[in-house]
Scaffold this active site. Structure first.
Site, short mmCIF file in Angstrom:
data_model
loop_
_atom_site.label_atom_id
_atom_site.label_comp_id
_atom_site.label_asym_id
_atom_site.label_seq_id
_atom_site.Cartn_x
_atom_site.Cartn_y
_atom_site.Cartn_z
N MET A 118 94.76 59.39 -32.92
CA MET A 118 93.81 60.65 -33.85
C MET A 118 93.06 59.33 -34.87
O MET A 118 92.30 60.07 -35.55
CB MET A 118 95.06 61.24 -34.76
N ASP A 125 107.22 65.44 -35.79
CA ASP A 125 106.64 64.59 -35.30
C ASP A 125 107.89 63.76 -35.09
O ASP A 125 107.26 62.57 -35.13
CB ASP A 125 105.28 64.24 -34.81
#
Length: 652
Positions: free
Chosen positions: A21, A133
């Site tokens: 990302m 996460d």
């Protein structure tokens, strides 16, 4: 370097990492004269306004967290279409790299790392922030041994190791996420606890408990498969430590630790007696006594003159935790005995501890397995050991009939004091009806996963042409949002893409390049690579060969390659200079891509190479075969597209 400034204050020094990302840079903050790490979101994520808003909101929330085990976020901002996070620069290594390099950890060290992350999660949860996460890739270990968790702000971004929910939001990294994340269900603090339990499992065994060839299969394993106890891979693992892992990773949220604090205290107060498992992994050996690292990374040492001070500190700690006065006294004796054993190496210390443990302590008993029993049967069984039974919740279950106990807390074989309450969850049977999920416009693999996750069965899968992309669900029967019994068969119709339209290939022989291009476009075709060869049969600069024979049916949109005659002169190839004007970039930091299409085919000569607008310009030397095109892209925008003839050296 001095001209490469972001937001007028951050001097980008060097690239230090890259993920799915973002790209990470080491930078210097000119305003505060300190080194920082800057994460710049990749361009492909800057077009999604919903993602950007989530990114901004969560990053700003995470920036409010200040804790020794959380990587500090200093700034969140935007310049042009560059979205960035400025954070604390950690000199150390990523936990996942440490696991790959060193393999399974010695269990004392694994417990200390986990305790520190539990403290970080506890602090975040109390501030109403769920990480979502937790995994070794998001945990950094400093050179001093302190564990720090990061990526609170972008934990929901998409990569190949994630599963996406109904709304397009990410539920977590597949090897570490909880069953409720796999189901797209309600996510809370206990989901982070589950992930931390998986991390602890990997630290001890060097492997994740569930692994398969694709993310969907792993997700289903989290939901349905029993975890292999870590003692099967690690010999002589403390029973309490294994029980903590199994409780943290219970498939039912209600059966896990209620808070990260509770998990931290369980790890802090665990009994280090060893259990002999099969030990399929490498056997570990441990010292009988060792000085443990503190949570903040420092170590403590026991000195003789500090004995009374240590006992006093523990007395204060026990009072804070509201422990009975009698237990405070016992702990004092235990501590004194341990310290004496450490200082004077008294062999009889075991007998001293055995003696003092019996003073005023309640009898310990082993918890029996009551799963599958009714509440009445379990109550009678537990009463034999002076234990109590209390129903915590009713849950749906395919494995157990209505009225039977599905799970218990604490689990069987754990040791507790007489009078302890065993909490149980009771089956209410298989749900009579459920709602079939709407899988139209999803990929067939996602549709199968969702249907099975909701307790239904995938039936016939038919295919047909449509305007939807290939492998996208066109229709389902029964329709989405329909009430149906569990196990109901859901049939799908999946797109093959648009029907292939074919046209006859025109005759281009003898035409010049422009005429050939026009003729192809009339048929819905396009000009591909243009090559040049000597020919005495065709006049110079006319088509002497075409890829497809005239009259042949070919698919609309096909690129047709041709060769053009150079007459009686041999074809050549010349290097052509191309000046790139960086002033046409929208942002200071951008990605450069250059694509050439010529007789040899299509190739990318520069692929997303990072450039800086302030550098002004750059001259490329182009080379190739025959004629074609060159395309220049800044980020995702085409800023230049020119025709090029490597035979003549002409660029226009």
């Amino acid at each position: 370097m001095s001209s490469r400034i972001l937001a007028g204050r951050y001097e980008l020094l060097e690239k230090i990492g890259e993920g799915g990302m973002a790209v990470v840079y080491k930078a210097r903050c000119r305003l505060l004269n300190r080194y920082v790490a800057i994460k710049i979101l990749k361009p492909e994520f800057t077009k999604d306004l919903k993602f950007i808003e989530s990114f901004r909101r969560e990053s700003q929330s995470a920036a409010s967290l200040s804790h020794p085990n959380i990587v500090n976020i200093y700034d969140v901002g935007k310049e042009g279409n560059i979205y960035y996070i400025v954070m604390e620069l950690i000199e150390g290594q990523v936990l996942s790299d440490l696991i790959k390099k060193e393999g399974p950890m010695e269990y004392h060290k694994a417990v200390e790392v986990t305790k520190q992350i539990a403290l970080a999660l506890s602090f975040a949860h109390k501030n109403h922030i769920i990480h979502r996460d937790v995994k070794p890739d998001n945990i950094l270990i400093t050179r001093e041994g302190t564990a720090k968790i990061t990526d609170f702000g972008i934990a929901k971004a998409v990569n190949t190791g994630t599963i996406v929910g109904n709304t397009g939001t990410v539920m977590g990294s597949v090897h570490y996420f909880s069953p409720e994340q796999a189901r797209g269900g309600y996510v809370d603090e206990k989901s982070d606890i589950y992930s931390l339990g998986i991390v602890l499992y990997e630290l001890l065994t060097g492997r994740v408990p569930f692994d398969a060839e694709n993310p969907v299969a792993v997700a289903l394993m989290h939901m349905n498969d029993d975890m292999v106890p870590p003692s099967q891979y690690v010999a002589q693992l403390p029973a309490d430590l294994e029980n903590i892992i199994m409780k943290a990773t219970n498939k039912y949220q209600i059966n896990r630790f209620k808070t990260a604090d509770e998990m931290y205290h369980a790890l802090s107060n665990m009994n280090y007696h060893l259990t002999a498992g099969p030990g399929n992994g490498t056997k570990q050996t441990f010292d009988a006594t060792r000085v443990m690292a503190a949570v903040n990374g420092t170590t403590g040492t026991v000195q003789k003159e500090n004995t009374e001070e240590l006992i006093g500190d523990m007395r204060k700690k026990n009072k804070k935790e509201n422990k009975p006065k009698k237990r405070v006294k016992i702990n004092k004796v235990k501590v004194a005995a341990i310290i004496l054993a450490l200082l004077f190496a008294i062999p009889a210390s075991h007998f001293i501890l055995t003696a003092v443990e019996g003073i005023g302590a309640a009898k310990e008993v082993t918890v029996p397995d009551v799963t599958g029993m009714t509440v009445e049967e379990a109550t009678d069984e537990l009463a034999k050991l002076n234990l109590k039974c209390e129903v915590r919740d009713e849950v749906s279950s395919k494995e157990f009939d209505a009225g039977e106990i599905v799970s218990q807390d604490p689990v069987a074989e754990m040791t507790v004091k007489e009078g302890f309450t065993i909490y149980v969850n009771v089956s209410k049977g298989v749900a009579a009806r459920g709602t079939i999920p709407n899988v139209v416009n999803r990929t067939s693999s996602d549709a199968k996963f969702m249907i099975e996750s909701y307790g239904f069965t995938v039936g016939d899968i038919k295919t047909e042409n449509s305007d939807l992309p290939k492998d996208i669900v066109i229709r389902q029967t029964p329709a989405g949002e329909t009430e149906a019994a569990p196990g109901t068969v859901v049939d799908l119709v999946v797109s093959l893409g648009k029907a292939i339209e074919q046209v006859p290939m025109p005759n281009l022989m003898g035409m010049d390049v422009d005429a050939a291009r026009t003729e192809l476009e009339k048929k819905g075709l396009s000009l591909g690579a243009v090559g040049y060869e000597m020919s005495t049969a065709y006049a110079q600069n006319t088509v002497m060969w075409q890829q497809n024979e005239p009259g042949t049916l070919i698919e609309v949109g096909t690129k047709v390659n041709i060769k053009v005659s150079t007459g009686d002169q041999p074809a050549g190839s010349k290097a052509i200079p191309l000046t790139l004007d960086f002033g046409r970039a929208n942002n200071e930091v951008f990605y450069l891509t250059v694509v050439i299409s010529d007789e040899s085919g299509v190739r990318t000569i520069i692929n997303r190479e990072q450039k800086f607008k302030s550098d002004g310009s750059e001259v490329l030397s182009l080379s190739g075969d025959g004629a074609g095109t060159v395309k220049v892209i800044f980020d995702n925008d085409v800023v230049m597209e020119k025709s090029v003839d490597f035979n003549t050296g002409v660029l226009n």
